[in-house]
Design an enzyme around this catalytic site. Structure first.
Site, PDB file in Angstrom:
ATOM      1  CB  CYS A  43      -0.917  -0.020   1.218  1.00  0.00           C
ATOM      2  SG  CYS A  43      -1.824   1.520   1.450  1.00  0.00           S
TER       3      CYS A  43
ATOM      4  CG  ASP B 286      -3.038  14.851  -4.384  1.00  0.00           C
ATOM      5  OD1 ASP B 286      -2.271  14.586  -5.349  1.00  0.00           O
ATOM      6  OD2 ASP B 286      -4.144  14.330  -4.247  1.00  0.00           O
TER       7      ASP B 286
ATOM      8  CG  HIS C 110      -4.233  -0.647   5.115  1.00  0.00           C
ATOM      9  ND1 HIS C 110      -3.859   0.018   3.962  1.00  0.00           N
ATOM     10  CD2 HIS C 110      -5.235  -1.484   4.764  1.00  0.00           C
ATOM     11  CE1 HIS C 110      -4.597  -0.419   2.957  1.00  0.00           C
ATOM     12  NE2 HIS C 110      -5.440  -1.334   3.409  1.00  0.00           N
TER      13      HIS C 110
ATOM     14  N   GLY D 254     -14.811   6.590  -7.307  1.00  0.00           N
ATOM     15  CA  GLY D 254     -13.622   7.337  -7.695  1.00  0.00           C
ATOM     16  C   GLY D 254     -12.402   7.067  -6.829  1.00  0.00           C
TER      17      GLY D 254
ATOM     18  CG  HIS E  58      -4.088   3.928   3.497  1.00  0.00           C
ATOM     19  ND1 HIS E  58      -3.090   3.188   4.111  1.00  0.00           N
ATOM     20  CD2 HIS E  58      -4.390   4.930   4.346  1.00  0.00           C
ATOM     21  CE1 HIS E  58      -2.803   3.736   5.283  1.00  0.00           C
ATOM     22  NE2 HIS E  58      -3.586   4.808   5.444  1.00  0.00           N
TER      23      HIS E  58
ATOM     24  CG  HIS F  71      -6.890   9.250   0.673  1.00  0.00           C
ATOM     25  ND1 HIS F  71      -7.100   7.978   0.173  1.00  0.00           N
ATOM     26  CD2 HIS F  71      -6.980  10.082  -0.392  1.00  0.00           C
ATOM     27  CE1 HIS F  71      -7.296   8.045  -1.129  1.00  0.00           C
ATOM     28  NE2 HIS F  71      -7.232   9.305  -1.503  1.00  0.00           N
TER      29      HIS F  71
ATOM     30  CG  HIS G  20      -8.525  14.259  -2.286  1.00  0.00           C
ATOM     31  ND1 HIS G  20      -7.440  14.425  -3.103  1.00  0.00           N
ATOM     32  CD2 HIS G  20      -8.843  12.943  -2.344  1.00  0.00           C
ATOM     33  CE1 HIS G  20      -7.106  13.262  -3.645  1.00  0.00           C
ATOM     34  NE2 HIS G  20      -7.956  12.348  -3.202  1.00  0.00           N
TER      35      HIS G  20
HETATM   36 ZN   LIG Z   1      -2.377   1.355   3.631  1.00  0.00          ZN
END
Ligand SMILES: [Zn+2]
Length: 138
Positions: free
Chosen positions: A4, A30, A46, A92, A97, A99, A101
């Site tokens: 990952c 990013d 994770h 999308g 993992h 997260h 934006h």
């Molecule tokens: Zn991960």
């Protein structure tokens, strides 16, 4: 998880430009930068998606998002800020993992999300809500 990319960033096996870190979260730039100041807030552990978070993890990500969003606002003075988080490929999600934006926005910046409203009748809303409430009660 061994293959990952975000786990590797958390483990500092892959470089990232970190802006904030606490016990449960890591926020970093990013690499794609849709607009200057575009940050990802990731859980350190994770977790594939939102569905797998426990309450403490969910709260930690929300707290980090709010803190970093205020810093982005102060640093870049964007016209707005979009918070984007995807669960599953059809939504999308490309990195599996968890997260979020934080995306500074400007008028005419080319970022688009279509929002095809269906405007169902109130009875349909009640039907949908009842399905959700039944699962929340479990
Ligand atoms: Zn991960």
């Amino acid at each position: 998880m061994t293959d990952c990319v975000f786990c590797k960033i958390v483990a500092k096996q892959i470089p990232a430009t970190v802006v904030h870190e606490d016990e449960l979260t890591l926020a970093f730039m990013d690499i794609g930068q849709v607009n200057p100041g575009h940050v990802l807030v990731a859980l350190k552990a994770h977790a594939e998606n939102l569905y797998t978070l426990d309450d403490a993890q969910a709260a930690a990500v929300a707290r980090s998002c709010a803190r970093v969003a205020r810093a982005i606002r102060d640093a870049f003075a964007p016209d707005g800020l979009s918070v984007y988080q995807a669960n599953g490929k059809p939504a999308g999600q490309t990195v599996f993992h968890y997260h979020v934006h934080l995306l500074p926005r400007h008028a005419g910046d080319g970022m688009e999300l279509t929002w095809p409203v269906k405007n169902p009748p109130r009875e349909k809303l009640e039907e949908y809500a009842a399905k959700i409430r039944a699962r929340l009660a479990r």
